[in-house]
Design a protein around this motif. Sequence first.
Motif, PDB file in Angstrom:
ATOM      1  N   SER A   1       0.760  -1.046   0.095  1.00 26.28           N
ATOM      2  CA  SER A   1      -0.080   0.129   0.043  1.00 26.28           C
ATOM      3  C   SER A   1       0.768   1.177   0.079  1.00 26.28           C
ATOM      4  O   SER A   1       1.982   1.006   0.448  1.00 26.28           O
ATOM      5  CB  SER A   1      -0.971   0.150   0.996  1.00 26.28           C
ATOM      6  OG  SER A   1      -0.322   0.677   2.237  1.00 26.28           O
ATOM      7  N   PRO A   2       0.340   2.363  -0.498  1.00 23.30           N
ATOM      8  CA  PRO A   2       1.143   3.710  -0.515  1.00 23.30           C
ATOM      9  C   PRO A   2       1.732   3.979   0.989  1.00 23.30           C
ATOM     10  O   PRO A   2       2.603   4.664   0.969  1.00 23.30           O
ATOM     11  CB  PRO A   2       0.253   4.608  -1.243  1.00 23.30           C
ATOM     12  CG  PRO A   2      -0.740   3.732  -1.975  1.00 23.30           C
ATOM     13  CD  PRO A   2      -0.856   2.673  -1.195  1.00 23.30           C
ATOM     14  N   ARG A   3       1.057   3.845   1.894  1.00 18.06           N
ATOM     15  CA  ARG A   3       1.194   4.113   3.060  1.00 18.06           C
ATOM     16  C   ARG A   3       2.626   3.414   3.563  1.00 18.06           C
ATOM     17  O   ARG A   3       3.462   4.310   4.018  1.00 18.06           O
ATOM     18  CB  ARG A   3      -0.018   3.656   4.113  1.00 18.06           C
ATOM     19  CG  ARG A   3      -1.036   4.928   4.325  1.00 18.06           C
ATOM     20  CD  ARG A   3      -1.690   5.290   2.965  1.00 18.06           C
ATOM     21  NE  ARG A   3      -2.652   3.684   2.848  1.00 18.06           N
ATOM     22  CZ  ARG A   3      -3.328   3.703   1.748  1.00 18.06           C
ATOM     23  NH1 ARG A   3      -3.102   4.659   0.581  1.00 18.06           N
ATOM     24  NH2 ARG A   3      -4.159   2.481   1.403  1.00 18.06           N
ATOM     25  N   TRP A   4       2.368   2.150   3.441  1.00 13.69           N
ATOM     26  CA  TRP A   4       3.505   1.452   4.252  1.00 13.69           C
ATOM     27  C   TRP A   4       4.881   1.574   3.300  1.00 13.69           C
ATOM     28  O   TRP A   4       6.033   1.350   3.702  1.00 13.69           O
ATOM     29  CB  TRP A   4       3.277   0.100   4.546  1.00 13.69           C
ATOM     30  CG  TRP A   4       2.217  -0.197   5.936  1.00 13.69           C
ATOM     31  CD1 TRP A   4       1.161  -0.369   5.741  1.00 13.69           C
ATOM     32  CD2 TRP A   4       2.477   0.487   7.142  1.00 13.69           C
ATOM     33  NE1 TRP A   4       0.527  -0.191   6.987  1.00 13.69           N
ATOM     34  CE2 TRP A   4       1.409   0.256   7.952  1.00 13.69           C
ATOM     35  CE3 TRP A   4       3.825   0.672   7.741  1.00 13.69           C
ATOM     36  CZ2 TRP A   4       1.536   0.548   9.183  1.00 13.69           C
ATOM     37  CZ3 TRP A   4       3.898   0.770   9.146  1.00 13.69           C
ATOM     38  CH2 TRP A   4       2.715   0.730   9.715  1.00 13.69           C
ATOM     39  N   ALA A   5       4.656   1.670   2.123  1.00 16.77           N
ATOM     40  CA  ALA A   5       5.648   1.885   0.831  1.00 16.77           C
ATOM     41  C   ALA A   5       6.388   3.083   1.316  1.00 16.77           C
ATOM     42  O   ALA A   5       7.758   3.095   1.447  1.00 16.77           O
ATOM     43  CB  ALA A   5       5.221   1.587  -0.288  1.00 16.77           C
ATOM     44  N   CYS A   6       5.816   3.957   1.540  1.00 22.05           N
ATOM     45  CA  CYS A   6       6.304   5.394   1.717  1.00 22.05           C
ATOM     46  C   CYS A   6       6.903   5.401   3.138  1.00 22.05           C
ATOM     47  O   CYS A   6       8.019   6.033   3.610  1.00 22.05           O
ATOM     48  CB  CYS A   6       5.152   6.455   1.784  1.00 22.05           C
ATOM     49  SG  CYS A   6       4.831   6.914   0.186  1.00 22.05           S
ATOM     50  N   THR A   7       6.584   4.821   4.143  1.00 24.30           N
ATOM     51  CA  THR A   7       6.989   4.585   5.538  1.00 24.30           C
ATOM     52  C   THR A   7       8.362   3.731   5.321  1.00 24.30           C
ATOM     53  O   THR A   7       9.264   4.205   6.130  1.00 24.30           O
ATOM     54  CB  THR A   7       6.086   3.618   6.434  1.00 24.30           C
ATOM     55  OG1 THR A   7       4.870   4.332   6.474  1.00 24.30           O
ATOM     56  CG2 THR A   7       6.976   3.648   7.646  1.00 24.30           C
ATOM     57  N   LEU A   8       8.653   2.693   4.560  1.00 25.94           N
ATOM     58  CA  LEU A   8       9.845   2.207   4.319  1.00 25.94           C
ATOM     59  C   LEU A   8      10.828   3.086   3.783  1.00 25.94           C
ATOM     60  O   LEU A   8      11.927   3.250   4.210  1.00 25.94           O
ATOM     61  CB  LEU A   8       9.568   1.118   3.431  1.00 25.94           C
ATOM     62  CG  LEU A   8      10.890   0.283   2.999  1.00 25.94           C
ATOM     63  CD1 LEU A   8      11.756  -0.426   4.296  1.00 25.94           C
ATOM     64  CD2 LEU A   8      10.556  -0.919   2.022  1.00 25.94           C
ATOM     65  N   LEU A   9      10.345   3.825   2.609  1.00 23.10           N
ATOM     66  CA  LEU A   9      11.254   4.933   2.043  1.00 23.10           C
ATOM     67  C   LEU A   9      11.545   6.126   2.821  1.00 23.10           C
ATOM     68  O   LEU A   9      12.695   6.469   2.853  1.00 23.10           O
ATOM     69  CB  LEU A   9      10.666   5.444   0.632  1.00 23.10           C
ATOM     70  CG  LEU A   9      10.436   4.357  -0.523  1.00 23.10           C
ATOM     71  CD1 LEU A   9       9.678   5.158  -1.395  1.00 23.10           C
ATOM     72  CD2 LEU A   9      11.756   3.678  -0.867  1.00 23.10           C
ATOM     73  N   GLY A  10      10.717   6.274   3.598  1.00 19.05           N
ATOM     74  CA  GLY A  10      10.767   7.580   4.695  1.00 19.05           C
ATOM     75  C   GLY A  10      12.166   7.260   5.677  1.00 19.05           C
ATOM     76  O   GLY A  10      12.599   8.185   5.892  1.00 19.05           O
ATOM     77  N   PHE A  11      11.877   5.756   6.307  1.00 20.91           N
ATOM     78  CA  PHE A  11      12.828   5.564   7.178  1.00 20.91           C
ATOM     79  C   PHE A  11      14.278   5.575   6.636  1.00 20.91           C
ATOM     80  O   PHE A  11      15.343   5.872   7.094  1.00 20.91           O
ATOM     81  CB  PHE A  11      12.714   4.299   7.872  1.00 20.91           C
ATOM     82  CG  PHE A  11      11.690   4.459   8.863  1.00 20.91           C
ATOM     83  CD1 PHE A  11      11.921   5.237  10.209  1.00 20.91           C
ATOM     84  CD2 PHE A  11      10.337   3.910   8.907  1.00 20.91           C
ATOM     85  CE1 PHE A  11      11.223   5.520  11.275  1.00 20.91           C
ATOM     86  CE2 PHE A  11       9.495   4.081  10.256  1.00 20.91           C
ATOM     87  CZ  PHE A  11       9.621   5.055  11.221  1.00 20.91           C
ATOM     88  N   ILE A  12      14.335   5.087   5.247  1.00 16.18           N
ATOM     89  CA  ILE A  12      15.504   4.986   4.713  1.00 16.18           C
ATOM     90  C   ILE A  12      16.243   6.145   4.445  1.00 16.18           C
ATOM     91  O   ILE A  12      17.379   6.526   4.586  1.00 16.18           O
ATOM     92  CB  ILE A  12      15.625   3.984   3.449  1.00 16.18           C
ATOM     93  CG1 ILE A  12      15.129   2.830   3.505  1.00 16.18           C
ATOM     94  CG2 ILE A  12      16.871   4.116   2.378  1.00 16.18           C
ATOM     95  CD1 ILE A  12      14.893   1.997   2.199  1.00 16.18           C
ATOM     96  N   SER A  13      15.334   7.290   4.188  1.00 16.58           N
ATOM     97  CA  SER A  13      15.809   8.656   3.689  1.00 16.58           C
ATOM     98  C   SER A  13      16.216   9.277   5.025  1.00 16.58           C
ATOM     99  O   SER A  13      17.433  10.102   5.191  1.00 16.58           O
ATOM    100  CB  SER A  13      14.565   9.398   3.131  1.00 16.58           C
ATOM    101  OG  SER A  13      14.976  10.770   3.000  1.00 16.58           O
ATOM    102  N   LEU A  14      15.417   9.001   6.007  1.00 12.90           N
ATOM    103  CA  LEU A  14      16.096   9.530   7.519  1.00 12.90           C
ATOM    104  C   LEU A  14      17.138   9.059   8.049  1.00 12.90           C
ATOM    105  O   LEU A  14      18.001   9.911   8.442  1.00 12.90           O
ATOM    106  CB  LEU A  14      14.884   9.298   8.602  1.00 12.90           C
ATOM    107  CG  LEU A  14      15.018   9.671   9.925  1.00 12.90           C
ATOM    108  CD1 LEU A  14      14.941  11.274   9.747  1.00 12.90           C
ATOM    109  CD2 LEU A  14      14.070   9.038  10.948  1.00 12.90           C
TER     110      LEU A  14
END
Length: 549
Positions: A512-525
């Motif tokens: 889902s876009p929610r958890w996919a973005c969560t994954l990418l967000g933590f990598i970016s962080l």
Amino acid sequence: MPPSVPPTGTKNSYCSTSTSSTSGTESSLKKVEPTEDVLQDVERSEAGSSRERLELSRIRSGAVDMDLDEQEEELQRGMSRVDTKNPDVVGWDGPEDPENPFNWPNRKKWRITLIAALVTFCVAFASSVFTAGISPIAAEFQVSTTVATLGLTLYVVGFATGPLVFAPMSEVYGRNIVYIGTWIPFMLFQIGCALSKNAATLLVSRLICGIAGSSPLSNAGGTLGDIWTPAERGDAMSFFTLAPFMGPVFGPIIGGFLTEYVSWRWTFWLVLIISGVMFIFLLFCLPETYSKTLLERKAARLRKETGNENLHAAHERGGVSHMQRFGQSIVRPVVMLFTEPIVFLIALYCALVYAILYMNFVAYPIVYQEERGWGMGIGGLPFLAIGVGMVCAIATSPWQTKLYLKLTAERGNGKIYPEGRLPFSIVGAFCLPVAIFWFGWATLPQVHWICSVLAGIPFGFGMVTLFLCMFSYLVDSYLLYAASSLAANTLLRSLFGAFFPLFASRMYIKLSPRWACTLLGFISLAMAPIPYLFYKYGPALRARSKRTF
């Protein structure tokens, strides 16, 4: 303290002259301890002029038996003995020589910068305008959407492979021959894409277009480094950095409307029209800017005018042919990528951000067309929010330049201070994970669509701020190897941008876009501290490198 080029009072107008005024200049072949005035003069010199002065010192000192790497290292550090009596070495006629690109009028410099930005915009636009037609292409050629997405992947793979050849070529043969020589196949194979009768023809044509179109991505930064001094370069780099990112923003929007109301083939006809106009600018409005090439031409002109066949540019001596220089330069971007920590970490970080941008080309249609039921054209409009963020980032350029000059004055000790480029990137680095988390969780069906659209503003701001600061940092840190350092960055960035979209669709659907973005967000962080680490430890890293300023 390493010896440097002492001030000379040579009377020959063909030779490079120093900006320091001295009397009683010694002309012996002994090593000279430089004065503070001379050091400041050399340190203020930009890539082209300082390069030629240091090469002149190398030739005059007889340092022609070293291999190319040793010659380049000595060139970088100015470790030369000086013979001021060689009348046959052609250089700039003093610091105010109007033929030196650094002394060209600002009007001419901005014209060159505009053309470099426009051709880069065209190439970047051509990469993303294709995405709107992925589904119709898959349906027409009866292939899966993954195979159709290869049209994007192969194009961006061309971005990764082309600079490995084109960046070194520009450092050996000059910028213009590379721009013009690659732009012709870029235009011609747009026709191949538009007229393709099967998926294989389309994919091969897209690969060739990507390879041919990659030269502005790596060489335009070198062009700007040829003509702008470090103090002036900030505004020019800000304007230029906007181009490769505004292209992908407008591509899905315009491509969406063309595909929805005309045909996906017209996306390629449009690129052909734009690139044809750009070709005219390249052919008639873009002068050669590379210092070595200009000095070669100056030496050739003086040989013809004077009949003195011994006249030569400094780098034309020592038995180093164009092919030898090219052979070394072609592997330099890869070598720098894996041996220079600054180049590698910046390339890795930029590659991640670039990959997320290209994954948005998959995520936005899922969020706005599939989940919210928007059409192709309207479904591309949310990309405008990213563009707004990019413009906001460029608007900070005057403040970035002022801060850079202030930090350079305080910490540079009269030298270029590359770390002065980085403070705004620290802010931009933390804008990215905020924007990614924001977008992901604002896509819930019960949340108004404007909330997810607005998340594009901090994403665009953070991305362009980060790239602008990082690109400027690379150019200032690797003056002699600016094009190669940018080519290394383009190599890794393009590979990420090419292959991430292939699995992005499944990732966004399954997670889902929610958890996919969560994954990418933590990598970016996790990668967000990189700009701060360079800001704090960059001088120490540069001191350990053989290629940095």
